[in-house]
Design a protein around this motif. Structure first.
Motif, mmCIF file in Angstrom:
data_model
loop_
_atom_site.group_PDB
_atom_site.id
_atom_site.type_symbol
_atom_site.label_atom_id
_atom_site.label_comp_id
_atom_site.label_asym_id
_atom_site.label_seq_id
_atom_site.Cartn_x
_atom_site.Cartn_y
_atom_site.Cartn_z
ATOM 1 N N GLU A 17 5.689 -5.958 -8.482
ATOM 2 C CA GLU A 17 5.161 -5.546 -7.187
ATOM 3 C C GLU A 17 3.638 -5.507 -7.298
ATOM 4 O OE1 GLU A 17 6.487 -2.071 -4.321
ATOM 5 O OE2 GLU A 17 5.095 -1.294 -5.828
ATOM 6 N N ASN A 19 0.055 -4.335 -5.392
ATOM 7 C CA ASN A 19 -0.574 -3.512 -4.363
ATOM 8 C C ASN A 19 -2.060 -3.836 -4.305
ATOM 9 O OD1 ASN A 19 1.774 -1.926 -3.641
ATOM 10 N ND2 ASN A 19 1.551 -0.955 -5.652
ATOM 11 N N THR A 56 6.510 -2.380 7.773
ATOM 12 C CA THR A 56 7.190 -3.287 6.847
ATOM 13 C C THR A 56 7.743 -4.472 7.616
ATOM 14 O OG1 THR A 56 7.794 -1.493 5.342
ATOM 15 C CG2 THR A 56 9.081 -3.498 5.188
ATOM 16 N N SER A 61 4.692 -4.883 2.919
ATOM 17 C CA SER A 61 4.574 -3.553 3.517
ATOM 18 C C SER A 61 3.100 -3.195 3.572
ATOM 19 C CB SER A 61 5.328 -2.513 2.705
ATOM 20 O OG SER A 61 6.725 -2.753 2.729
ATOM 21 N N SER A 74 1.337 -4.169 0.118
ATOM 22 C CA SER A 74 2.278 -4.202 -0.983
ATOM 23 C C SER A 74 3.152 -5.454 -0.879
ATOM 24 C CB SER A 74 3.156 -2.945 -0.977
ATOM 25 O OG SER A 74 4.062 -2.959 -2.062
ATOM 26 N N PRO A 76 6.306 -7.200 -2.619
ATOM 27 C CA PRO A 76 7.375 -6.934 -3.580
ATOM 28 C C PRO A 76 7.744 -8.180 -4.375
ATOM 29 C CG PRO A 76 8.296 -7.216 -1.404
ATOM 30 C CD PRO A 76 6.798 -7.315 -1.246
ATOM 31 N N ARG A 77 7.916 -8.036 -5.664
ATOM 32 C CA ARG A 77 8.435 -9.115 -6.513
ATOM 33 C C ARG A 77 7.733 -10.441 -6.240
ATOM 34 N NH1 ARG A 77 12.396 -6.281 -4.444
ATOM 35 N NH2 ARG A 77 12.904 -7.860 -2.881
#
Lengths: 109, 113
Positions: A17, A19, A56, A61, A74, A76-77
């Motif tokens: 993740e 950020n 989101t 997000s 953010s 993810p993956r």
């Protein structure tokens, strides 16, 4: 105009993740926070937009604290295809658009 | 649906020459923008338009002129090109609701020798 500050670059391994935080201390009451992604030789592409709290969608997000002086995108993956430059944009109307220098994200296999 | 189309994609000019960059959008958007992007920098707004027949200056308007005679087209002109105008130029469009995101073209790479 609300000026934005982002890290110049970030590295991440695939599957993690990521950020990315943007500072916008002078954000105005009517300003929205928008994030764009840009690949080489392409125009920026909209990722996500928010005004406060959390937003989101299917790709990211966006977290915005109560004072709205910063925001965090953010991802993810992440995969190799997420390698790009990410821009945080504070926008309160068509004439107040301000792009920062962006964050160059490098995803490592 | 083509979105935002910029022509040409590449161009090389000599100092003092003039040219026009064309931006066309098929989304019936009210707002249109011209930006330039230089190495290591973000996008800087040159001019923008909030509707057919209207234009306004952005952050770096000097040396450029624009026209919006038709809603779908936004033209950027360089009357006398200078090496400092070597850059990648991006056009964007947006609905009449200014809180909606902008849609960008893929850019015109312009070199002034």
């Amino acid at each position: 105009l609300a000026k934005t500050t982002q890290p110049i670059s970030m590295d991440s391994y695939e599957g993690q993740e990521v950020n990315i935080t943007c500072s916008h201390n002078n954000i105005a009451t009517n300003d929205y926070i928008t994030w764009y992604q840009q690949f080489p030789s392409q125009g920026p592409r909209f990722i996500i937009q928010g005004y406060k709290t959390k937003v989101t969608n299917e790709v990211a997000s966006l977290f915005i604290p109560a004072d709205r002086k910063s925001s965090t995108l953010s991802l993810p993956r992440v995969s190799l295809s997420d390698t790009a430059v990410y821009y945080c944009l504070v926008k309160g109307g068509y004439q107040k658009v301000t792009f920062g220098t962006g964050t160059k994200l490098q995803v490592i296999p | 649906n083509a979105g935002v189309t910029q022509t040409p994609k590449f161009r090389v000019l000599k100092t003092g020459q003039s040219m026009t960059l064309l931006c066309a959008q098929d989304m019936n958007h009210e707002y249109m923008y011209w930006y330039r992007q230089d190495p290591g920098m973000g996008l800087r707004l040159i001019h923008y338009s909030v509707g057919e027949g209207t234009t306004a200056k952005g952050e770096v308007p000097d040396g450029y002129n624009v026209s919006r005679l038709k809603k779908q087209n936004f033209l950027l002109g360089l009357e006398s090109a200078a090496p400092s105008q070597t850059s990648v130029y991006f056009c964007a469009s947006q609905t009449g609701n200014s809180n909606q995101p902008q849609h960008f073209g893929d850019g015109t790479r312009l070199s002034i020798l």
